[in-house]
Design a protein around this motif. Structure first.
Motif, PDB file in Angstrom:
ATOM      1  N   ASN A   1      18.833   0.536   2.354  1.00 22.91           N
ATOM      2  CA  ASN A   1      17.786   1.337   2.993  1.00 22.91           C
ATOM      3  C   ASN A   1      16.453   1.178   2.276  1.00 22.91           C
ATOM      4  N   PHE A   2      16.503   1.099   0.953  1.00 20.91           N
ATOM      5  CA  PHE A   2      15.288   0.871   0.174  1.00 20.91           C
ATOM      6  C   PHE A   2      14.686  -0.487   0.517  1.00 20.91           C
ATOM      7  N   ILE A   3      15.515  -1.524   0.605  1.00 20.82           N
ATOM      8  CA  ILE A   3      15.032  -2.860   0.940  1.00 20.82           C
ATOM      9  C   ILE A   3      14.333  -2.862   2.291  1.00 20.82           C
ATOM     10  N   VAL A   4      14.936  -2.203   3.263  1.00 21.51           N
ATOM     11  CA  VAL A   4      14.345  -2.133   4.601  1.00 21.51           C
ATOM     12  C   VAL A   4      12.959  -1.495   4.542  1.00 21.51           C
ATOM     13  N   GLU A   5      12.840  -0.399   3.829  1.00 17.22           N
ATOM     14  CA  GLU A   5      11.545   0.287   3.751  1.00 17.22           C
ATOM     15  C   GLU A   5      10.515  -0.569   3.006  1.00 17.22           C
ATOM     16  N   GLU A   6      10.945  -1.268   1.964  1.00 18.41           N
ATOM     17  CA  GLU A   6      10.034  -2.163   1.249  1.00 18.41           C
ATOM     18  C   GLU A   6       9.483  -3.241   2.178  1.00 18.41           C
ATOM     19  N   LEU A   7      10.362  -3.852   2.949  1.00 21.36           N
ATOM     20  CA  LEU A   7       9.946  -4.958   3.806  1.00 21.36           C
ATOM     21  C   LEU A   7       9.131  -4.471   5.000  1.00 21.36           C
ATOM     22  N   LYS A   8       9.448  -3.308   5.505  1.00 20.77           N
ATOM     23  CA  LYS A   8       8.622  -2.734   6.573  1.00 20.77           C
ATOM     24  C   LYS A   8       7.202  -2.489   6.078  1.00 20.77           C
ATOM     25  N   ALA A   9       7.095  -1.894   4.900  1.00 21.39           N
ATOM     26  CA  ALA A   9       5.772  -1.624   4.329  1.00 21.39           C
ATOM     27  C   ALA A   9       5.025  -2.926   4.066  1.00 21.39           C
ATOM     28  N   ALA A  10       5.742  -3.912   3.544  1.00 16.83           N
ATOM     29  CA  ALA A  10       5.111  -5.201   3.283  1.00 16.83           C
ATOM     30  C   ALA A  10       4.619  -5.841   4.566  1.00 16.83           C
ATOM     31  N   ALA A  11       5.440  -5.798   5.620  1.00 15.96           N
ATOM     32  CA  ALA A  11       5.067  -6.422   6.889  1.00 15.96           C
ATOM     33  C   ALA A  11       3.831  -5.762   7.499  1.00 15.96           C
ATOM     34  N   THR A  12       3.639  -4.497   7.229  1.00 14.37           N
ATOM     35  CA  THR A  12       2.477  -3.780   7.766  1.00 14.37           C
ATOM     36  C   THR A  12       1.174  -4.262   7.130  1.00 14.37           C
ATOM     37  N   ASP A  13       1.194  -4.512   5.830  1.00 13.41           N
ATOM     38  CA  ASP A  13      -0.055  -4.755   5.101  1.00 13.41           C
ATOM     39  C   ASP A  13      -0.294  -6.202   4.699  1.00 13.41           C
ATOM     40  N   LEU A  14       0.690  -7.061   4.799  1.00 16.19           N
ATOM     41  CA  LEU A  14       0.490  -8.456   4.417  1.00 16.19           C
ATOM     42  C   LEU A  14      -0.395  -9.187   5.423  1.00 16.19           C
ATOM     43  N   THR A  15      -0.963 -10.296   4.987  1.00 17.08           N
ATOM     44  CA  THR A  15      -1.795 -11.104   5.866  1.00 17.08           C
ATOM     45  C   THR A  15      -0.928 -11.894   6.837  1.00 17.08           C
ATOM     46  N   GLU A  16      -1.567 -12.394   7.871  1.00  8.85           N
ATOM     47  CA  GLU A  16      -0.880 -13.224   8.850  1.00  8.85           C
ATOM     48  C   GLU A  16      -0.522 -14.580   8.228  1.00  8.85           C
ATOM     49  N   PRO A  17       0.478 -15.262   8.747  1.00  6.62           N
ATOM     50  CA  PRO A  17       0.822 -16.591   8.232  1.00  6.62           C
ATOM     51  C   PRO A  17      -0.363 -17.554   8.324  1.00  6.62           C
ATOM     52  N   SER A  18      -0.434 -18.459   7.365  1.00  8.77           N
ATOM     53  CA  SER A  18      -1.436 -19.535   7.318  1.00  8.77           C
ATOM     54  C   SER A  18      -2.851 -19.029   7.094  1.00  8.77           C
ATOM     55  N   SER A  19      -3.017 -17.775   6.712  1.00 11.94           N
ATOM     56  CA  SER A  19      -4.335 -17.259   6.368  1.00 11.94           C
ATOM     57  C   SER A  19      -4.347 -16.946   4.882  1.00 11.94           C
ATOM     58  N   GLU A  20      -5.462 -16.442   4.375  1.00  9.43           N
ATOM     59  CA  GLU A  20      -5.526 -16.091   2.954  1.00  9.43           C
ATOM     60  C   GLU A  20      -4.553 -14.954   2.668  1.00  9.43           C
TER      61      GLU A  20
END
Length: 481
Positions: free
Chosen positions: A188-207
Motif C-alpha cells: 500500500n505504501f508503494i502504491v501511494e509513493e508511485l501515485k504521488a510520483a506520477a502526479t508531479d513528475l515530468t512527462e517522458p522525453s522532457s526535462e
C-alpha cells in the motif's frame, strides 16, 4: 546524470562508510552522517545524483536482482569457477540450488545494499522539505525520490516479504527498535509513493535529463505493482493509460530487437526505454560490467576475465521458436580459444568488445534498462487477456501472432501460458523471470518440474541472521529458514 559529481559523492560516501562502519552494519538500515548539511540547489543536485547512483548497486551483475531474477529461475546457472566477489561461490550457488540459509553472506549483503541505498533517498526527502528552494524544483525532486523509494521497496517486499518500512533517516537506537511491516502495508505504501510520483513528475522525453524518473516510468511501475498485488483491473487501467497517452508518441517498440543492445549513443535511451540506468565507458566514469560478468569464466578471448555469472541454460535457449530473431541477438553459443571452439551459451545483450580496460576489468559503455515499452505491452496482455499487445512484441520478433494458424498453440494453448513464454524470450537475463513466475503463482510448478528444490517458503529470502542477532525485533524469521 553529471558523472563527475556522482563520482565525487560516491567517493565521499566511501569515506563516510569507512569512518562509520559500525553504523553501516546496523540492522535493519545502514546510516551515513545524518547531520549532513543541505542548503543550496547544488547541494540537492549532488544528493539527488547520489540517490540515483545507488541503482548501480541494486542492479549490479552480482546484485540482488540478478541473483534472484535469473539465478533462482530456470534461465541461468553459475560457473563452478566463477569469481566470488564479496561472497563465496558456495553462497552464490545456493541461490541457484535453493539451499540459501539465513547466514548466507549474499542475503545479508543485499539487505544492507537496499537499506544503505534507501538512506540516500530518505536524506534527500527529509532535508528538502524545509529548504529555501523553488517550489517547482522541490516538487520534482520529491517525486523522483518517491519513485526510487517505491521501486526499491517493491523489490524488497518481493525478496523478503515483511520488511522494515523506513521512511526517514534514522540513528542507531531507532534502527535497533525497527520492526518488520506486513507486506500488505508495504505494498500500500508503494502504491501511494508511485501515485504521488506520477502526479508531479515530468512527462517522458522532457526535462530533466535522461536517466531520471518520469510520469511514464511511475505509471508503468505502478501497473506492475498492481499486477503483483493481484489487482488486474487497476493494472489494466494504469497500463492502458501509458499506452494511450504515450504509445507511438513518447514510447514505442524499436523496429529491431537488436537495436536495443550495444554501446553507442543511438542504442541508449531509445524510444522503447521507460527507465534506464545510465553508464559511461572508461575507467574515469561509472561504467557497466554486465558484459564481462556474464561472460564465461577463464575464457580470456572474449573478455580479459569472464565472471561466469548467469550462464544461459539449455532450457532457456531451447524454448525459442524457430525464426525468433531475439535468440541470436541475446546469446553467443561459444567462443574460440587457441583455435578451438568452446561451446557454452552466454550473454550477448551487453557486449562491448571495444571497452577499455580498468586494471583487469572492461570499462563497458552500455546502459541497463529497468523498464521498457515491451514490458508495458506484455503486462497489459497479462492484465486484460487481450493478445493484441503481446502480438506487437511477437511481430517484431518475426513470429506468428497468437491466434493465427502458425502460432505454437500446442505448447502455449492459453493466453496466460503464451504471455509467460513471451516474457521469458523477450527479457532473458534482464532480471525478470523469477519475479514473473512468482507474480503469476507458477514458480513452484515450473521450477520443480525442472529439478529445482523449491517450495512456497523458498520464494522468499530469509531475514539475514546477522540482522536478527542485532535486532530481535525483526523476528519472526520467514517460514522455512
Amino acid at each position: 546524470m553529471k558523472y563527475s559529481k556522482i563520482a565525487y559523492i560516491l567517493a565521499l560516501l566511501v569515506l563516510i562508510s569507512s569512518c562509520k562502519k559500525s553504523f553501516l552494519e546496523l540492522s535493519p538500515i545502514s546510516n551515513a552522517n545524518t547531520n549532513a548539511v543541505f542548503k543550496t540547489k547544488s547541494d540537492f543536485d549532488l544528493a539527488t545524483n547520489a540517490a540515483y547512483a545507488t541503482l548501480y548497486t541494486i542492479y549490479a551483475p552480482k546484485g540482488a536482482m540478478s541473483f534472484t531474477g535469473e539465478l533462482m529461475s530456470d534461465n541461468a546457472t553459475v560457473s563452478t569457477l566463477a569469481i566470488s566477489g564479496s561472497f563465496t561461490i558456495v553462497d552464490q550457488q545456493a541461490f541457484r540450488d535453493y539451499t540459501v540459509a539465513s547466514n548466507n553472506t549474499g542475503v545479508y549483503q543485499f539487505w544492507v545494499d537496499y537499506y544503505t541505498s534507501m538512506y540516500q533517498i530518505n536524506i534527500v526527502l527529509d532535508k528538502i522539505v524545509d529548504a529555501d528552494l523553488d517550489d517547482a524544483y522541490k516538487k520534482q525532486i520529491i517525486a523522483e525520490m518517491k519513485f526510487l523509494r517505491g521501486l526499491y521497496y517493491f523489490n524488497l517486499v518481493q525478496l523478503y516479504g515483511d520488511v522494515p518500512l523506513v521512511t526517514k533517516p534514522i540513528i542507531g537506537e531507532e534502527a535497533y527498535a525497527m520492526k518488520r511491516t506486513p507486506k500488505a502495508d508495504v505494498y500500500n505504501f508503494i502504491v501511494e509513493e508511485l501515485k504521488a510520483a506520477a502526479t508531479d513528475l515530468t512527462e517522458p522525453s522532457s526535462e530533466p535529463a535522461k536517466g531520471r524518473a518520469t510520469k511514464g516510468a511511475a505509471k508503468s511501475l505502478l501497473g506492475k505493482v498492481y499486477l503483483t498485488m493481484g489487482d488486474k483491473a487497476k493494472a489494466a487501467q494504469i497500463l492502458k493509460e501509458v499506452v494511450d497517452s504515450y504509445g507511438g508518441s513518447k514510447y514505442d517498440l524499436l523496429p529491431s530487437f537488436t537495436s536495443l543492445w550495444g554501446n553507442t549513443t543511438a542504442q541508449k535511451n531509445t524510444k522503447e526505454s521507460i527507465f534506464e540506468i545510465q553508464y559511461l565507458g572508461g575507467a574515469a566514469n561509472p561504467y557497466s560490467s554486465f558484459w564481462p560478468a556474464f561472460a564465461p569464466f577463464e575464457n580470456f578471448s572474449i573478455t580479459k576475465y569472464g565472471g561466469g555469472m548467469n550462464m544461459v541454460t539449455d532450457d532457456l535457449y531451447n524454448e525459442y521458436e524457430d525464426g525468433d530473431t531475439r535468440k541470436d541477438a541475446s546469446f553467443y553459443t561459444g567462443y574460440t580459444k587457441g583455435g578451438v571452439f568452446v561451446p557454452i551459451k552466454f550473454n550477448k545483450k551487453w557486449v562491448d568488445l571495444t571497452a577499455p580496460l580498468d586494471g583487469g576489468a572492461e570499462a563497458c559503455n552500455n546502459n541497463f534498462i529497468v523498464l521498457r515499452y515491451a514490458d508495458v505491452l506484455l503486462l497489459l496482455t497479462e492484465a486484460t487477456g487481450d493478445p493484441q499487445y503481446m502480438n506487437r512484441v511477437r511481430a517484431r520478433a518475426g513470429l506468428p501472432l497468437f491466434g493465427s494458424a502458425g502460432y505454437p498453440a500446442v505448447k502455449y494453448p492459453t493466453i496466460d501460458l503464451a504471455v509467460e513464454h513471451e516474457r521469458r524470450m523477450e527479457f532473458a537475463l534482464e532480471y525478470q523471470r523469477w519475479f514473473d513466475l512468482k507474480r503469476t503463482g507458477r514458480a513452484v510448478a515450473v521450477l520443480t518440474a525442472k529439478g529445482k528444490a523449491v517450495n512456497a517458503n523458498k520464494l522468499l529470502l530469509p531475514v539475514p541472521q546477522y540482522s536478527l542477532n542485532q535486532n530481535p525485533n525483526l523476528a519472526p524469521q520467514n517460514p522455512g529458514y
